[in-house]
Design a protein around this motif. Structure first.
Motif, mmCIF file in Angstrom:
data_model
loop_
_atom_site.group_PDB
_atom_site.id
_atom_site.type_symbol
_atom_site.label_atom_id
_atom_site.label_comp_id
_atom_site.label_asym_id
_atom_site.label_seq_id
_atom_site.Cartn_x
_atom_site.Cartn_y
_atom_site.Cartn_z
ATOM 1 N N ASP A 385 149.682 67.934 91.548
ATOM 2 C CA ASP A 385 149.806 68.184 93.233
ATOM 3 C C ASP A 385 148.468 69.048 93.339
ATOM 4 O OD1 ASP A 385 151.958 67.269 94.005
ATOM 5 O OD2 ASP A 385 153.123 69.248 93.446
ATOM 6 N N ASP A 386 147.879 69.811 92.442
ATOM 7 C CA ASP A 386 146.380 70.391 92.405
ATOM 8 C C ASP A 386 145.409 69.387 92.634
ATOM 9 O OD1 ASP A 386 147.644 72.868 92.345
ATOM 10 O OD2 ASP A 386 147.389 73.039 90.232
ATOM 11 N N LEU A 387 145.542 68.149 91.827
ATOM 12 C CA LEU A 387 144.527 67.161 91.911
ATOM 13 C C LEU A 387 144.780 66.470 93.325
ATOM 14 C CD1 LEU A 387 142.563 65.023 90.662
ATOM 15 C CD2 LEU A 387 144.497 63.742 89.904
ATOM 16 N N ILE A 388 145.825 66.104 93.820
ATOM 17 C CA ILE A 388 145.941 65.598 94.980
ATOM 18 C C ILE A 388 145.348 66.393 96.005
ATOM 19 C CG2 ILE A 388 147.686 64.645 96.940
ATOM 20 C CD1 ILE A 388 149.344 63.749 94.478
ATOM 21 N N GLU A 389 145.513 67.554 96.032
ATOM 22 C CA GLU A 389 145.014 68.554 97.098
ATOM 23 C C GLU A 389 143.344 68.779 97.120
ATOM 24 O OE1 GLU A 389 145.208 73.320 98.339
ATOM 25 O OE2 GLU A 389 146.507 72.667 96.942
ATOM 26 N N ARG A 390 142.664 68.451 95.937
ATOM 27 C CA ARG A 390 141.456 68.533 95.615
ATOM 28 C C ARG A 390 140.884 67.219 96.484
ATOM 29 N NH1 ARG A 390 140.388 68.487 89.637
ATOM 30 N NH2 ARG A 390 138.177 68.098 90.249
ATOM 31 N N ILE A 391 141.391 66.203 95.922
ATOM 32 C CA ILE A 391 141.168 64.887 96.445
ATOM 33 C C ILE A 391 141.125 64.786 97.976
ATOM 34 C CG2 ILE A 391 141.683 62.430 96.760
ATOM 35 C CD1 ILE A 391 142.477 62.337 93.721
ATOM 36 N N SER A 392 142.258 65.639 98.768
ATOM 37 C CA SER A 392 142.294 65.516 100.176
ATOM 38 C C SER A 392 141.281 66.240 100.649
ATOM 39 C CB SER A 392 143.787 65.957 100.301
ATOM 40 O OG SER A 392 144.949 65.052 99.990
ATOM 41 N N GLY A 393 141.167 67.510 100.056
ATOM 42 C CA GLY A 393 140.055 68.404 100.580
ATOM 43 C C GLY A 393 138.818 67.674 100.593
ATOM 44 N N TYR A 394 138.413 66.979 99.567
ATOM 45 C CA TYR A 394 137.031 66.465 99.570
ATOM 46 C C TYR A 394 137.082 65.252 100.406
ATOM 47 C CZ TYR A 394 132.789 64.139 97.779
ATOM 48 O OH TYR A 394 131.615 63.590 97.695
ATOM 49 N N ALA A 395 138.134 64.411 100.794
ATOM 50 C CA ALA A 395 138.250 63.545 101.989
ATOM 51 C C ALA A 395 137.978 64.047 103.050
ATOM 52 C CB ALA A 395 139.607 62.794 101.933
ATOM 53 N N GLU A 396 138.508 65.206 103.644
ATOM 54 C CA GLU A 396 138.220 66.187 104.929
ATOM 55 C C GLU A 396 136.727 66.387 104.844
ATOM 56 O OE1 GLU A 396 140.894 69.251 105.060
ATOM 57 O OE2 GLU A 396 142.836 67.765 105.158
ATOM 58 N N GLU A 397 136.265 66.929 103.874
ATOM 59 C CA GLU A 397 134.806 67.042 103.582
ATOM 60 C C GLU A 397 133.873 65.931 104.069
ATOM 61 O OE1 GLU A 397 131.390 68.495 100.416
ATOM 62 O OE2 GLU A 397 133.560 69.345 100.169
ATOM 63 N N LEU A 398 134.229 64.752 103.283
ATOM 64 C CA LEU A 398 133.502 63.440 103.704
ATOM 65 C C LEU A 398 133.628 63.280 105.423
ATOM 66 C CD1 LEU A 398 134.162 61.364 100.838
ATOM 67 C CD2 LEU A 398 131.951 62.121 101.400
ATOM 68 N N ALA A 399 134.815 63.294 105.913
ATOM 69 C CA ALA A 399 135.008 62.733 107.088
ATOM 70 C C ALA A 399 134.173 63.729 108.031
ATOM 71 C CB ALA A 399 136.394 63.149 107.571
ATOM 72 N N ALA A 400 134.155 65.116 107.627
ATOM 73 C CA ALA A 400 133.095 66.082 108.507
ATOM 74 C C ALA A 400 131.710 65.773 108.376
ATOM 75 C CB ALA A 400 133.629 67.445 107.957
ATOM 76 N N GLN A 401 131.448 65.190 107.125
ATOM 77 C CA GLN A 401 129.808 64.872 106.852
ATOM 78 C C GLN A 401 129.654 63.690 107.914
ATOM 79 O OE1 GLN A 401 127.795 66.621 105.761
ATOM 80 N NE2 GLN A 401 127.882 67.259 103.468
ATOM 81 N N ARG A 402 130.407 62.690 107.769
ATOM 82 C CA ARG A 402 130.244 61.495 108.598
ATOM 83 C C ARG A 402 130.141 61.892 110.072
ATOM 84 N NH1 ARG A 402 133.560 56.430 107.478
ATOM 85 N NH2 ARG A 402 131.763 55.347 108.543
ATOM 86 N N GLN A 403 131.057 62.814 110.403
ATOM 87 C CA GLN A 403 131.005 63.268 112.068
ATOM 88 C C GLN A 403 129.711 63.903 112.007
ATOM 89 O OE1 GLN A 403 134.473 65.630 112.762
ATOM 90 N NE2 GLN A 403 135.763 63.746 112.596
ATOM 91 N N HIS A 404 129.018 64.735 111.374
ATOM 92 C CA HIS A 404 127.787 65.340 111.187
ATOM 93 C C HIS A 404 126.630 64.457 111.539
ATOM 94 C CE1 HIS A 404 124.823 68.357 109.644
ATOM 95 N NE2 HIS A 404 124.838 68.775 111.095
ATOM 96 N N LEU A 405 126.888 63.669 110.594
ATOM 97 C CA LEU A 405 125.603 62.617 110.649
ATOM 98 C C LEU A 405 125.669 61.688 111.934
ATOM 99 C CD1 LEU A 405 123.537 60.888 109.396
ATOM 100 C CD2 LEU A 405 125.168 59.544 108.257
ATOM 101 N N ALA A 406 127.030 61.530 112.537
ATOM 102 C CA ALA A 406 127.053 60.829 113.793
ATOM 103 C C ALA A 406 126.224 61.578 115.102
ATOM 104 C CB ALA A 406 128.202 60.347 114.174
ATOM 105 N N ALA A 407 126.661 62.759 114.770
ATOM 106 C CA ALA A 407 126.143 63.895 115.979
ATOM 107 C C ALA A 407 124.606 63.916 115.858
ATOM 108 C CB ALA A 407 126.906 65.297 115.815
ATOM 109 N N TYR A 408 124.226 64.145 114.480
ATOM 110 C CA TYR A 408 122.765 63.981 114.283
ATOM 111 C C TYR A 408 121.852 62.966 114.671
ATOM 112 C CZ TYR A 408 118.425 64.555 111.401
ATOM 113 O OH TYR A 408 117.136 64.586 110.950
ATOM 114 N N ARG A 409 122.552 61.792 114.414
ATOM 115 C CA ARG A 409 121.973 60.321 114.831
ATOM 116 C C ARG A 409 121.743 60.462 116.533
ATOM 117 N NH1 ARG A 409 123.869 55.464 111.276
ATOM 118 N NH2 ARG A 409 122.213 54.400 112.373
#
Length: 475
Positions: A385-409
Motif C-alpha cells: 500500500d505504501d508503494l502504491i501511494e508513492r506511485i500515485s503521488g508521483y503520477a500526480e506530480e507528473l500530471a502537475a508538471q505537464r500542466q505547468h509545461l502547457a501553461a509555460y508554452r
C-alpha cells in the motif's frame, strides 16, 4: 512583485512578443534563429549562426539592429586578406604626426551597437585577438588607452568552426550557437511565394527598446532566482558533458545562467523555470549533433524525479511480485496429530528404484502448502500500500508538471517547440509506465490477500521483514 513592476514586466513581454512577430515576418523557418539572437542581445551576449550562404543570416542581423532605438549598425565580411582597418577604422594621420597610434573608429565596429560579422573565423589571428577584448569587455585598445564601446551584441556567421587555439577562444565568446539550414521541402513553396512581396520594414518607433528599457530589464533579471531543481540539472549536465569530454568553460556556465535569468525577466517571472533549461543545448554544445544529444539528455530528466523513475519503481514492483511467487510456492513440513513428522515409504517407490531396496526407505513428506497468519498478510499488504501511494503521488506530480509545461508554452517567448514536444512526450510515457506499475502493484496486493491462511488463533508469528529490493544502477 509590486503592481508597477508587474505592469512593466507585462508591458515588456507584450512589446517583445510584437517585436518577435515583426522580425519573423517573411523569414521562412527562422523562428529559432530570430528568437535566440534577440534573447542573446537582450542579455548583452553574442550569437553565432552556423550554416551555408544564402540562409538569411545577414538579413536576420540587419533586422535585429532595428529593435534597439538609436542603435548604430556595422556589417563586414571577413576574408583571410582582411586588415584591421576594415573593422576598427583607419589610422589617424594627425595622431601619427604627434607620435600616437590611434584609429578613427566612428562608423566602424568600436562605434557600433549591433554588428554582423560574416565568416568570422576567416580573419587572421591579429584581428581575432583584438575582437576577443571588444566582444567580452566592450572595450577597444586604441593607441595608449582603451575606448569604451556601446556594443550590445554581435551576430557572427560561419560555415564551419576551425579547431585551433585562437579560434576556440573566439568561438567561446558567442554564447548562443545556432545552426541554420536551408528551408525544408515543406517550406520551399512558401519561400518562393514570399520572394515577390514588398520589402520588410522596420518596427515602429514605439516598439523599439531604448537604453532605459534595457536597464530596467537588466535590473529585473538580476533579481531573478535560480531554484535548487534548476541548479541540480545544471550540475548534472556539467558532469555529463565532462564525461563526454565536451569542454564548457566556467565563464560560459555563468553567462548561461544570466541568459536564463534574462529569459525569465522578459516574461515577468521572478525565478528561472525548469523549462527555461531547454535553451541549454544551444548554450553548451558547439554543433548541431552535440546539441541534439544534449536535448535528448534534457528531455529524459526535466520534470522527471529520478528517485521515482520507472526503472527504480519497476525493480520494487518486481521484488514484491517475486516475493508473492515465493510465498505461494512455499511448503511446510507435514506433521501428524501427535506433532510428529509424517513419513512415507510408498509415495516415491515408483520413482526410485535400486538393487539394494532404497526405494523402501522412509521419507519425510513436504506436500502441505505453507499457510500464513493475518499478521503476515497485513504486513505485506501494508508494505505494498505504501508503494502504491508513492506511485500515485508521483503520477500526480507528473500530471502537475505537464500542466505547468502547457501553461509555460502558452506564454513563453523563447521556448524551442520541438524540444518541448519531446519533453512532454517523455512525461506522458513516464505517466503511462507508472499507471502500468500501479496496476501490477495492485494485482500483487490482491495476491497477498489470497495467500493460504492459518486458522484463527494459530497466528503466533511475527511480522515479516520488508521485501528486499536488489540494488542496481540505473542505465
Amino acid at each position: 512583485m509590486d503592481q508597477s513592476l508587474a505592469h512593466d514586466s507585462n508591458s515588456t513581454r507584450d512589446r517583445l512578443s510584437h517585436l518577435l512577430s515583426h522580425l519573423e515576418s517573411g523569414l521562412i523557418e527562422r523562428r529559432r534563429a530570430v528568437r535566440f539572437t534577440l534573447l542573446a542581445a537582450l542579455a548583452g551576449e553574442h550569437s553565432l549562426l552556423i550554416g551555408p550562404p544564402g540562409t538569411a543570416k545577414s538579413e536576420l542581423a540587419r533586422r535585429l539592429h532595428t529593435v534597439f532605438a538609436n542603435a548604430r549598425y556595422f556589417e563586414r565580411l571577413l576574408t583571410r586578406f582582411s586588415v584591421p582597418e576594415e573593422l576598427f577604422g583607419p589610422l589617424s594621420i594627425k595622431a601619427l604626426e604627434e607620435d600616437r597610434y590611434e584609429r578613427h573608429t566612428a562608423g566602424f565596429l568600436p562605434d557600433a551597437s549591433i554588428a554582423f560579422i560574416d565568416e568570422v573565423f576567416k580573419a587572421n589571428s591579429a584581428i581575432l585577438n583584438a575582437l576577443l577584448t571588444l566582444l567580452n569587455e566592450r572595450e577597444f585598445d586604441n593607441g595608449a588607452g582603451r575606448q569604451h564601446c556601446p556594443l550590445i551584441s554581435v551576430v557572427g556567421a560561419t560555415n564551419e568552426v576551425p579547431e585551433d587555439e585562437v579560434a576556440e577562444a573566439f568561438f567561446d565568446r558567442f554564447l548562443l550557437r545556432v545552426p541554420v539550414e536551408p528551408v525544408s521541402r515543406d517550406g520551399f513553396a512558401q519561400l518562393l511565394d514570399t520572394a515577390h512581396k514588398a520589402d520588410w520594414t522596420a518596427p515602429p518607433a514605439a516598439l523599439r527598446l531604448d537604453a532605459d528599457a534595457l536597464t530596467a530589464l537588466t535590473r529585473q533579471a538580476a533579481a531573478v532566482t535560480l531554484p535548487h531543481a534548476a541548479s541540480t540539472i545544471l550540475t548534472e549536465l556539467r558532469e555529463h558533458l565532462a564525461s563526454l569530454q565536451t569542454c564548457v568553460s566556467d565563464r560560459r556556465w555563468v553567462k548561461t545562467v544570466w541568459l536564463l535569468r534574462v529569459a525569465a525577466a522578459c516574461e515577468g517571472r521572478t525565478a528561472v523555470a525548469l523549462w527555461d533549461l531547454l535553451l541549454l543545448p544551444w548554450c553548451t554544445a558547439p554543433d548541431a549533433a552535440r546539441q541534439a544529444a544534449v536535448g535528448t539528455w534534457l528531455q529524459t530528466r526535466i520534470g522527471v524525479n529520478e528517485c521515482f523513475s520507472p526503472p527504480r519503481l519497476t525493480r520494487v514492483v518486481e521484488a514484491f511480485e517475486a516475493q508473492l511467487d515465493t510465498e505461494l510456492k512455499a511448503n511446510d513440513l507435514d506433521y501428524d496429530a501427535s506433532g510428529r513428522l509424517r513419513f512415507s515409504a510408498t509415495e516415491l517407490a515408483d520413482e526410485v528404484g535400486d538393487a539394494k531396496g532404497g526405494a523402501g526407505a522412509l521419507r519425510m513428506r513436504y506436500s502441505r502448502q505453507r499457510r500464513y497468519g493475518a499478521r503476515h498478510i497485513a504486513a505485506r499488504t501494508g508494505q505494498i500500500d505504501d508503494l502504491i501511494e508513492r506511485i500515485s503521488g508521483y503520477a500526480e506530480e507528473l500530471a502537475a508538471q505537464r500542466q505547468h509545461l502547457a501553461a509555460y508554452r502558452s506564454t513563453s517567448l523563447w521556448l524551442e517547440s520541438e524540444l518541448a514536444d519531446r519533453v512532454d512526450a517523455n512525461l506522458s510515457a513516464v505517466a503511462e509506465a507508472l499507471s502500468d506499475l500501479r496496476q501490477r502493484a495492485a494485482a500483487t496486493r490482491e495476491g497477498f490477500t489470497r495467500l493460504p491462511r492459518l486458522p484463527e488463533g494459530e497466528d503466533h508469528g511475527t511480522a515479516p521483514e520488508p521485501v528486499a529490493v536488489p540494488l542496481q544502477h540505473d542505465a
